[in-house]
Structures are given as structure tokens and as C-alpha cells.
Write a protein that holds these residues in place. Sequence first.
Motif, PDB file in Angstrom:
ATOM      1  N   MET A   1       6.897  -2.708   2.790  1.00 46.04           N
ATOM      2  CA  MET A   1       7.544  -3.397   1.635  1.00 46.04           C
ATOM      3  C   MET A   1       8.606  -3.996   1.861  1.00 46.04           C
ATOM      4  SD  MET A   1       8.268  -1.685  -2.292  1.00 46.04           S
ATOM      5  CE  MET A   1       9.579  -0.251  -1.646  1.00 46.04           C
TER       6      MET A   1
ATOM      7  N   VAL B   1       4.179   3.246  -1.072  1.00 41.43           N
ATOM      8  CA  VAL B   1       3.723   1.951  -0.047  1.00 41.43           C
ATOM      9  C   VAL B   1       3.650   2.295   1.274  1.00 41.43           C
ATOM     10  CG1 VAL B   1       4.941   0.571  -1.919  1.00 41.43           C
ATOM     11  CG2 VAL B   1       5.781   1.587   0.161  1.00 41.43           C
TER      12      VAL B   1
ATOM     13  N   ALA C   1      -0.372  -1.102  -0.103  1.00 44.45           N
ATOM     14  CA  ALA C   1      -0.542   0.149  -0.438  1.00 44.45           C
ATOM     15  C   ALA C   1      -2.009   0.404  -0.455  1.00 44.45           C
ATOM     16  CB  ALA C   1      -0.011   0.412  -1.891  1.00 44.45           C
TER      17      ALA C   1
ATOM     18  N   PHE D   1       4.566  -5.676  -1.306  1.00 40.94           N
ATOM     19  CA  PHE D   1       4.341  -4.351  -0.710  1.00 40.94           C
ATOM     20  C   PHE D   1       2.873  -4.327  -0.527  1.00 40.94           C
ATOM     21  CE2 PHE D   1       4.377  -3.430  -5.153  1.00 40.94           C
ATOM     22  CZ  PHE D   1       3.264  -2.771  -5.467  1.00 40.94           C
TER      23      PHE D   1
END
Length: 286
Positions: A193, A190, A246, A244
Motif C-alpha cells: 500500500m 493489504v 490485496a 494498494f
Amino acid sequence: MNESAFVAALKALADTPAARGLEDDAAVLSVGGQQLVLTHDTLVEGVHVRADEDLADVAWKLVAVNLSDLAAKGARPLGVLVSHMLGDSDARFIEGLREILGEYDVALLGGDTVRAEGRRVWGCTAVGKATHTPAPDRRGARAGDAVFVTGTLGYAMLGLGDRASGSRADLAYRRPRPLVAEGIALAPHVTAMMDVSDGLLLDAWRLAHASGVELALDSTQVPVADPQKAGECMRWGDDYQLLFTAPADAALPVAAARVGTVTGGPPGLSLDGDIFPDAEGLGYRH
């Protein structure tokens, strides 16, 4: 002072890097080449738990919400310190505490007991060890990232009125399950988060402002427990899922729904194209 104003005033005092500017779920303290993660939460009778809640469930929830903060940092729990306000059903509190400490293999390190009049209040400090360095932060989201959330939102909201039935909703409210293993698995992947405790929209707004980016969410992609109450499911909170960001092409080790994109716009939140310049009405605040 409301909650936001009070926290803003505290930021002037929290000038150590470990405090992360009070913009995160937990403090991260470097000690002997390792990163310790520390967090603290309080439950108030009639606010965070029902006034007549079984104290075994109160104890479970008290520890669970703290472990959820550790999960958001990819930390492995080491132990907790618990404060308990004495009164009726103290033995039930101990029973619930025994259950969750055993379930998550967490040590009881100490705490405090008090007796007073009025609403009962409980506190817990959890200590964990980061499994990935640096520990995930709310401040790392980057333009072009995808926004993800684990699980389905809104079951705890439905569980408030589904008492002691043992249904998924009932258990989501009374006995939330912190995603410790999932947080540890996600930590290396990530860019930012946090856990969802005060509602997806408010927590997404907080992550956006901490990172200095815009989170553009698509409500049709958000998994909710009741599509007829989708707005409430995204605002009510108490879900303890993981939110999160990413890279869009990241190979995630945990099942999660993509619910939006990080843009380079002014820091904040947009939902289906509607921009929210502030946090008013987005979720639960004291």
C-alpha cells in the motif's frame, strides 16, 4: 541531478532496515516492541502550492500530505514537527495549523522557524504508531493480487483552476483529506500500500518496482473526476487516495475500485496492454 538520480544515490547511505531501502512512503522503526512510523514532506511556494495561496491552506496541506503517508502505513498519528519560513500572513498559517491538528487530533511537538529571501518553504515531520504488524510496505505485492484504489482521481487537478469556490475540486486541491481511518482499516488486509501523491500511473510504477512485479492496469476501471481528461487525472497527482494490492477475494473494509491485476511479468507497469519500461511521462517528478 534529477529527483530519481538523487534518491538512488541516497540509498547507499540508508542502510538501516527502518529506511526500507527508501522504497516506501515512510520509515518504520521498531522501538520497545512497537513500530514507530516517521515521514517528512516539504512544500515550496509556487511548486506545491500557488504563490499567493492562503497560508491557512498551506498549513493544512503541509500536515495533510504527511498524515497521508502515515495512512499508507496504517499508522495512527502521534504528532508533528513543523518548520515555517516567516513572512506575510504568519497568523493565517497558525490558524490553518490549528484547524488540521484539531480535525485529526494530532499533537504539535515542535519544529523550527526561519526567515530568508525568495520563495517560502515549509517542512513537516509526522510521527505515528503502526496499528498492524508488519506495517504495510510497497514491497509486498504478489502475482495474482488485485490492484485497488480508493476514491476518485483528478479532483485536485481540476481544483487548481477552480479557486476558492468551495467546490469538491477546489477543496481537494487546497485542503486534501488524508485517509487515516481508511489506512488503519486496510492495513491487515493489504499486501502492499502507498498513497497517490504524484499520479496513479507513476505511483503504481513505483509500487511495481519496489515489489518486483508488474501491475497491469485497466484505464476503464479507474474512477476519474473528468472522463474527458482521464489521462491527465491518472498522471497529475495531489489526490492522496490509497493505492494498494490485496488478494482478489479479500473482504475489504473500505470502498475501493479494482483497477488492475498483479502479474509475474518483469517489474513495471502496463496500461491497457501498453508496457511502460520506465517512469518517463507517468506523473510528477522534480
